[in-house]
Design a protein around this motif. Structure first.
Motif, PDB file in Angstrom:
ATOM      1  N   GLY A 148      -7.623  -2.366  -7.650  1.00 21.41           N
ATOM      2  CA  GLY A 148      -7.398  -1.439  -6.545  1.00 21.41           C
ATOM      3  C   GLY A 148      -5.957  -1.502  -6.072  1.00 21.41           C
ATOM      4  N   SER A 149      -5.420  -2.707  -6.044  1.00 14.66           N
ATOM      5  CA  SER A 149      -4.040  -2.887  -5.604  1.00 14.66           C
ATOM      6  C   SER A 149      -3.076  -2.153  -6.525  1.00 14.66           C
ATOM      7  CB  SER A 149      -3.729  -4.376  -5.581  1.00 14.66           C
ATOM      8  OG  SER A 149      -2.366  -4.588  -5.448  1.00 14.66           O
ATOM      9  N   LEU A 150      -3.342  -2.250  -7.846  1.00 19.13           N
ATOM     10  CA  LEU A 150      -2.477  -1.551  -8.805  1.00 19.13           C
ATOM     11  C   LEU A 150      -2.534  -0.050  -8.583  1.00 19.13           C
ATOM     12  CD1 LEU A 150      -2.794  -3.298 -12.263  1.00 19.13           C
ATOM     13  CD2 LEU A 150      -0.799  -3.039 -10.791  1.00 19.13           C
ATOM     14  N   ILE A 151      -3.753   0.449  -8.393  1.00 13.49           N
ATOM     15  CA  ILE A 151      -3.888   1.890  -8.187  1.00 13.49           C
ATOM     16  C   ILE A 151      -3.149   2.298  -6.919  1.00 13.49           C
ATOM     17  CG2 ILE A 151      -5.520   3.748  -7.757  1.00 13.49           C
ATOM     18  CD1 ILE A 151      -7.562   2.161  -9.378  1.00 13.49           C
ATOM     19  N   ALA A 152      -3.327   1.493  -5.863  1.00 18.24           N
ATOM     20  CA  ALA A 152      -2.650   1.818  -4.606  1.00 18.24           C
ATOM     21  C   ALA A 152      -1.143   1.809  -4.787  1.00 18.24           C
ATOM     22  CB  ALA A 152      -3.059   0.822  -3.523  1.00 18.24           C
ATOM     23  N   ALA A 153      -0.665   0.874  -5.623  1.00 17.92           N
ATOM     24  CA  ALA A 153       0.784   0.738  -5.787  1.00 17.92           C
ATOM     25  C   ALA A 153       1.391   1.976  -6.433  1.00 17.92           C
ATOM     26  CB  ALA A 153       1.093  -0.489  -6.624  1.00 17.92           C
ATOM     27  N   VAL A 154       0.652   2.591  -7.360  1.00 17.63           N
ATOM     28  CA  VAL A 154       1.240   3.719  -8.074  1.00 17.63           C
ATOM     29  C   VAL A 154       0.888   5.061  -7.433  1.00 17.63           C
ATOM     30  CG1 VAL A 154       1.329   2.492 -10.254  1.00 17.63           C
ATOM     31  CG2 VAL A 154      -0.695   3.815  -9.701  1.00 17.63           C
ATOM     32  N   SER A 155       0.150   5.014  -6.319  1.00 14.70           N
ATOM     33  CA  SER A 155      -0.195   6.283  -5.675  1.00 14.70           C
ATOM     34  C   SER A 155       1.006   6.831  -4.925  1.00 14.70           C
ATOM     35  CB  SER A 155      -1.322   6.069  -4.677  1.00 14.70           C
ATOM     36  OG  SER A 155      -2.356   5.353  -5.257  1.00 14.70           O
ATOM     37  N   PRO A 156       1.045   8.143  -4.777  1.00 11.95           N
ATOM     38  CA  PRO A 156       2.130   8.725  -3.986  1.00 11.95           C
ATOM     39  C   PRO A 156       1.992   8.349  -2.504  1.00 11.95           C
ATOM     40  CG  PRO A 156       0.579  10.404  -4.686  1.00 11.95           C
ATOM     41  CD  PRO A 156       0.172   9.156  -5.368  1.00 11.95           C
ATOM     42  N   THR A 157       3.101   8.433  -1.773  1.00 10.02           N
ATOM     43  CA  THR A 157       3.125   7.962  -0.386  1.00 10.02           C
ATOM     44  C   THR A 157       2.254   8.799   0.530  1.00 10.02           C
ATOM     45  OG1 THR A 157       5.388   8.592  -0.798  1.00 10.02           O
ATOM     46  CG2 THR A 157       5.038   6.693   0.596  1.00 10.02           C
ATOM     47  N   ALA A 185      -6.629   8.838   1.064  1.00 11.44           N
ATOM     48  CA  ALA A 185      -7.233   8.420  -0.202  1.00 11.44           C
ATOM     49  C   ALA A 185      -7.094   6.922  -0.397  1.00 11.44           C
ATOM     50  CB  ALA A 185      -6.584   9.172  -1.355  1.00 11.44           C
ATOM     51  N   GLU A 186      -5.959   6.380   0.024  1.00 11.04           N
ATOM     52  CA  GLU A 186      -5.755   4.936  -0.170  1.00 11.04           C
ATOM     53  C   GLU A 186      -6.705   4.134   0.698  1.00 11.04           C
ATOM     54  OE1 GLU A 186      -2.112   3.441  -0.748  1.00 11.04           O
ATOM     55  OE2 GLU A 186      -1.612   5.054  -2.120  1.00 11.04           O
TER      56      GLU A 186
END
Lengths: 114, 978
Positions: free
Chosen positions: B17-26, B31-32
């Protein structure tokens, strides 16, 4: 021949080292170039001297290594030539940049006593 | 083993989840938050599903191979105690995510927050379910790192940066100590598996290293749990966003220390040393924390010190070490997490809605925020230990243990009275929190108009406070079984009988509770006025700030002492440094050659050719002359240097090294021309520097001369000694024998470079590429010195001549060396052909990528020499950086191509292909590789050339005044683009 070459290496290295310890950047760059000649010749001489030899083998023939000049020191020196060229070029640019920034060509970037 | 798999999923989930959050747009905050919530809910579900497996003292195991060679596995283990922690991590994690969704402002970068939070969740999960102590340390340090990132979330804020750094240094250093302790434990137990260590308790306690181990482990645990004397980082960590404080710095991370204490209690506990160290640290922290908390003005500061104090209570219980104390410690961990998280969230709400956390400014919030006020009051009451709330129960158990503890020993009155005083202080600061914030006159003059928060922001607080109440009223029916499971997994068969009820009759703990409530209220009534008027921090003790000591020692150890040492031993001057370097090299060589026997007598000598000797007499004169003239006569020195270079080249020819001779020759040409181009930008030196003739300079020169002579003589002796002995190495023979059969080329030197040792060459051209880029980057920004900017003297004389003889300005320069210029321009195609020839023949005959590359560069060089740089660039544009990139990519792609066929990187292949008319043509992938080398060499050489050639252009275009302020336009980049 060996004596002449080793003396030549000695002179090149001595001149190079002396210049390396000088205060002006141009002296150091010339010293570096002289030192690299000496070192390249030194590495090359580790393959022993042979007049009229070659490192080009014959196609497909059985190779007698004793008949050829040792290719390893040559490969090393070839690399060394290129790398010493690269360092000289880089140093030249740094030298000019330093001169432009600091206004002096002293290796410390300022005249002694400043 | 479905449970084992679930355990692995549980650990992997937050990190994923952390990885996905890291690459999500700001801009996808919503969604985050959902992502994080789903991770926490799933985690909670898995935790719940695993409960049946751990109930009754069982444990779930999972194992993945990690570093089998070192006996290190990714071994996970979940028992009842870890289960309780998991529930806290996931449950409070879920509430914190929900809370943070409303707490963070739209301007805060959401990905960074949720990425850190989820990663922390994973690391914390890792700590509690590690079945291997080394793995535990890894996760332990990960929590420190993520805590650092989360405290420093608002990194534009100095307090956040300092607090984050301090927390990292303290807990990180503690983790290092812990690692030492764990390694020793593993050595004694013979395994790093947690279970093996716990079972080896008897052996560990008997071991002579027991005390060092204990101290190391305790430092780690105390640093993490903010125990005295490492407590000072926690209040500074309050610069973190409140959700982080609620999650990391009250509910979970700071509990890792006490988790560790209880986890390793079976292995390390039960001794006198344990009892004295842990109990006294815990009691001190309990008292000091409560005392400090009372004197805070900042809401979060109060809560931070209160957290320290409660952690001290838990530590003290662990120190007492009776089975009942352990049960009480586990129970208080749960209770504290629940009420403190809710209090932090309430404090965050108050901060969020009023704009301040200063209790002196806040008052009467009961009016505008009735629901929040009620919730916070109930939670504070739990913190104070008021009956019917969960805090009361575990505190009762603590009183009972403190009263019983150390009967007859020195510590008896200390624990009893200490517990009473600290609890009274807790009551007092809880009262202060309630009274000052929610009662009194209606709020006035606040940065924001206070009102109730969004319902979902308050919702987590509501859940936690209801939990406080339910657990406080019907403990046995709610947490009873889980607490027993947890206690069983720590204590095993020694689990005591205890009753979780509200009423035990009138006994010592009850009397103490009542006394604490009464004393605390009295204390607050007496102090209330003075508290808000006085400065922050308790009297006297506020002068002794752990934070200040820490910062001062940072300054001393990491700045002042190194500086002192540096000014004592170091120098910024290059010459002494180089002198030391040369002398060290000389000394190490002399040490190697200390038995000089190998220098005796030449064994074999080739016949001396007098021509060669004479040539080198000239060479020596050139070298010495260059050394002599380099300071005042640069051009002469350059010419002499060229002489020495030519003789080096001649030597290569003489001794049959055609490849070297070719390469040396072209490199020599380029080096000389580049130096020549550089000469103009150096300061003029027509008269002697005054200091040069003074004594210190003479002494220095003499010393250097001696060093130089010794170096030269030494290397000459070694060279002579080696050359006159027969060769022993068989390396060269291998290459010669296999050059054609394996490498498909007859030129053994080239085959070594592009085939046998292609990886070395690949590294080398990478270096060359880096040099090229460095030059590119350097010359983008730099300007020639001001006094070198004018046109050179020769040009000025010519221009004057033009003016006086009536010609147009610049005519003479135009015509200067006209014939050589034309010749040089005509030579361009010839040189290109030569270069291609050198490249193509390289595999079989002297030549190759290096020589060909430099040769092509000479072609360009000649064009720049023949005409003005602008004239050349109007007709011929080279994009050196692209040449370099293409070269490196070609070489890499050739190497990687071998991977496609299942061979290692850079395996070459050679065969002959029959072409119509031309016949058999050798096709070797090595040639492709050499093409890459060639292209890179061309690019790297030309970038230097262009950079130098452009100096004069830029010198001219630069406006005399404005150049200092305005950033330099990128001249070479301009070349790249247009």
């Amino acid at each position: 021949m060996e004596l002449v070459l080793s003396l030549a290496i000695g002179v090149l290295v001595a001149s190079g080292v002396w210049l390396l310890l000088r205060p002006r950047t141009y002296q150091v760059i010339v010293g570096l170039a002289l030192l690299s000649y000496g070192v390249n010749l030194f590495i090359f001489s580790m393959g022993r001297l042979r007049v009229g030899g070659s490192s080009i083998v014959e196609k497909g023939a059985v190779v007698d290594p004793a008949a050829y000049l040792d290719p390893v020191p040559q490969a090393l020196v070839l690399t060394a030539i290129v790398i010493s060229f690269a360092t000289t070029a880089l140093f030249l640019v740094v030298l000019l940049a330093s001169r432009g920034f600091t206004g002096t060509d002293h290796v410390d970037g300022k005249e002694p006593g400043e | 083993m479905i449970q084992g798999d679930l355990l692995l999923i549980l650990l992997a989930l937050p990190f994923a989840g952390s990885l996905i959050a890291a690459v999500s747009p700001t801009n996808v905050r919503h969604a985050e938050a959902w992502l994080s919530g789903i991770v926490a809910v799933t985690g909670l579900g898995i935790t719940a599903a695993l409960y049946p497996s751990v109930a009754g003292g069982g444990a779930v195991h999972a194992r993945l191979e990690w570093l089998p060679a070192y006996g290190l596995d990714l071994s996970l283990r979940l028992d009842g105690f870890a289960w309780i922690f998991l529930t806290l991590i996931m449950g409070i994690g879920l509430l914190v995510v929900l809370y943070a969704r409303y707490y963070l402002s739209p301007n805060d970068p959401a990905p960074r927050f949720y990425c850190g939070l989820l990663a922390f969740m994973g690391a914390m999960t890792g700590i509690v379910i590690s079945g291997n102590v080394i793995l535990l340390i890894v996760f332990w340090e990960l929590t420190s790192i993520f805590s650092f990132l989360l405290i420093g979330y608002w990194h534009q804020n100095t307090a956040a940066r300092d607090g984050a750094r301090m927390a990292l240094i303290v807990t990180g250093a503690g983790g290092l100590c812990l690692l030492g302790g764990m390694l020793l434990l593993g050595q004694i137990a013979g395994s790093y598996e947690l279970e093996a260590i716990l079972q080896a308790g008897e052996r560990i306690r008997q071991h002579e290293l027991y005390l060092p181990i204990l101290v190391l482990v305790l430092i780690g645990a105390f640093a993490k749990s903010a125990q005295f004397p490492f407590h000072f980082w926690l209040p500074n960590a309050m610069a973190a966003p409140t959700p982080v404080s609620a999650y990391l710095h009250s509910a979970t991370m700071v509990k890792a220390g006490v988790f560790l204490l209880l986890r390793f209690w079976p292995a390390l506990g039960g001794t006198d040393a344990w009892f004295w160290i842990v109990t006294s640290a815990g009691m001190t922290t309990f008292l000091l924390g409560a005392f400090f908390a009372l004197f805070q003005h900042d809401l979060k500061g109060l809560l931070a010190y209160s957290t320290i104090s409660h952690l001290g209570l838990i530590t003290a219980l662990a120190g007492l070490g009776t089975p009942l104390a352990i049960v009480a410690a586990i129970f208080h961990i749960m209770n504290h997490a629940v009420f403190k998280a809710s209090l932090f969230m309430a404090a965050g709400i108050i901060d969020h809605e009023t704009g301040t956390r200063d209790m002196r400014r806040l008052s009467g919030l009961r009016g505008p925020m009735p629901i929040t006020a009620t919730l916070a009051i109930v939670a504070s009451a739990a913190m104070a230990g008021v009956p019917l709330l969960n805090g009361f129960l575990s505190k009762e158990m603590f009183f009972a243990e403190a009263f019983e503890a150390g009967k007859g020993s020195l510590l008896d009155p200390v624990t009893t009275w200490g517990a009473l005083i600290a609890s009274s202080l807790s009551v007092a600061y809880s009262l202060r929190f309630i009274h000052q914030v929610f009662f009194g006159p209606p709020p006035a003059d606040l940065p924001r108009e206070p009102h109730e928060p969004a319902h979902w922001m308050r919702f987590p607080v509501e859940i936690l406070v209801v939990t406080c109440l339910v657990v406080g009223i019907v403990p046995a029916a709610t947490v009873g079984p889980y607490l027993r499971t947890a206690a069983q997994s720590v204590l095993g068969p020694a689990t005591p009988a205890y009753s979780l009820t509200l009423w035990h009759g009138i006994n010592a703990p009850l009397v103490m509770s009542v006394a604490a409530l009464g004393l605390g209220s009295l204390l607050y009534a007496l102090l209330a006025r003075r508290l808000s008027r006085g400065p922050e921090g308790p009297p006297l003790l506020r002068l002794l700030k752990g934070q200040r000591i820490f910062e001062r020692s940072l300054v001393v150890f990491w700045w002042r002492w190194p500086r002192a040492l540096y000014s004592l031993l170091g120098t910024e001057r290059l010459q002494p440094q180089l002198r030391i370097l040369v002398l060290l090299a000389l000394a190490s060589l002399a040490w190697q050659a200390r038995d000089a026997a190998f220098l005796d007598g030449a064994l074999w000598v080739t016949e001396l050719d007098p021509v060669f000797a004479i040539a080198w007499v000239i060479g020596a004169v050139c070298a010495i002359g260059a050394a002599w003239q380099a300071k005042y006569h640069r051009f002469a020195a350059l010419t002499l240097l060229g002489g020495a270079g030519v003789l080096t080249c001649v030597t290569f020819v003489w001794f049959s090294a055609a490849d070297l001779a070719v390469t040396q020759l072209v490199v020599e040409i380029v080096t000389t021309v580049l130096l020549l181009l550089g000469l103009r930008w150096l300061p003029k030196r027509s008269q002697a520097i005054a200091a040069d003739v003074e004594l210190p300079a003479r002494v220095r020169r003499t010393i250097d001369l001696m060093i130089a002579v010794v170096c030269g003589a030494g290397i000459a002796a070694i060279a002579h000694a080696v050359m006159t002995r027969p060769q022993v190495s068989a390396t060269g023979a291998y290459f010669l024998e296999n050059a054609y059969s394996e490498g498909g080329g007859t030129n053994a030197v080239n085959v070594i470079l592009v085939d046998f040792r292609a990886f070395d060459t690949f590294g080398e051209i990478t270096v060359l590429g880096i040099v090229g880029l460095t030059v590119f980057a350097l010359l983008r920004r730099f300007r020639p010195a001001r006094e070198s900017m004018d046109a050179p003297m020769q040009q000025r004389i010519q221009s004057e001549a033009d003016a006086s003889s009536g010609r147009d300005l610049g005519d003479t320069v135009q015509d200067y060396l006209r014939v050589p210029s034309v010749v040089m321009q005509w030579m361009f195609p010839a040189i290109i052909t030569l270069s291609a020839y050198l490249l193509l023949r390289g595999h079989d005959l002297p030549g190759g990528g290096f020589a060909a590359g430099v040769a092509l560069a000479i072609g360009f060089l000649l064009q720049y020499l023949a005409a003005d740089a602008r004239w050349v660039e109007a007709r011929l544009r080279v994009l050196p950086v692209r040449w370099m990139g293409a070269g490196l990519l070609t070489a890499a792609a050739t190497g990687a191509g071998a991977l496609l066929f299942g061979y290692p990187f850079l395996t070459a292949s050679a065969r002959y292909v029959s072409l119509p008319v031309i016949g058999d043509v050798p096709v070797a992938t090595a040639l492709l590789f050499d093409l890459g080398v060639f292209s890179l060499v061309v690019g790297a050489t030309i970038v230097v050339l262009i950079a130098l050639a452009h100096q004069s252009l830029r010198g001219r275009t630069r406006a005399p005044e404005a150049e200092e302020a305005e950033p330099a336009p990128p001249p070479v980049a301009a070349l790249e683009e247009g």
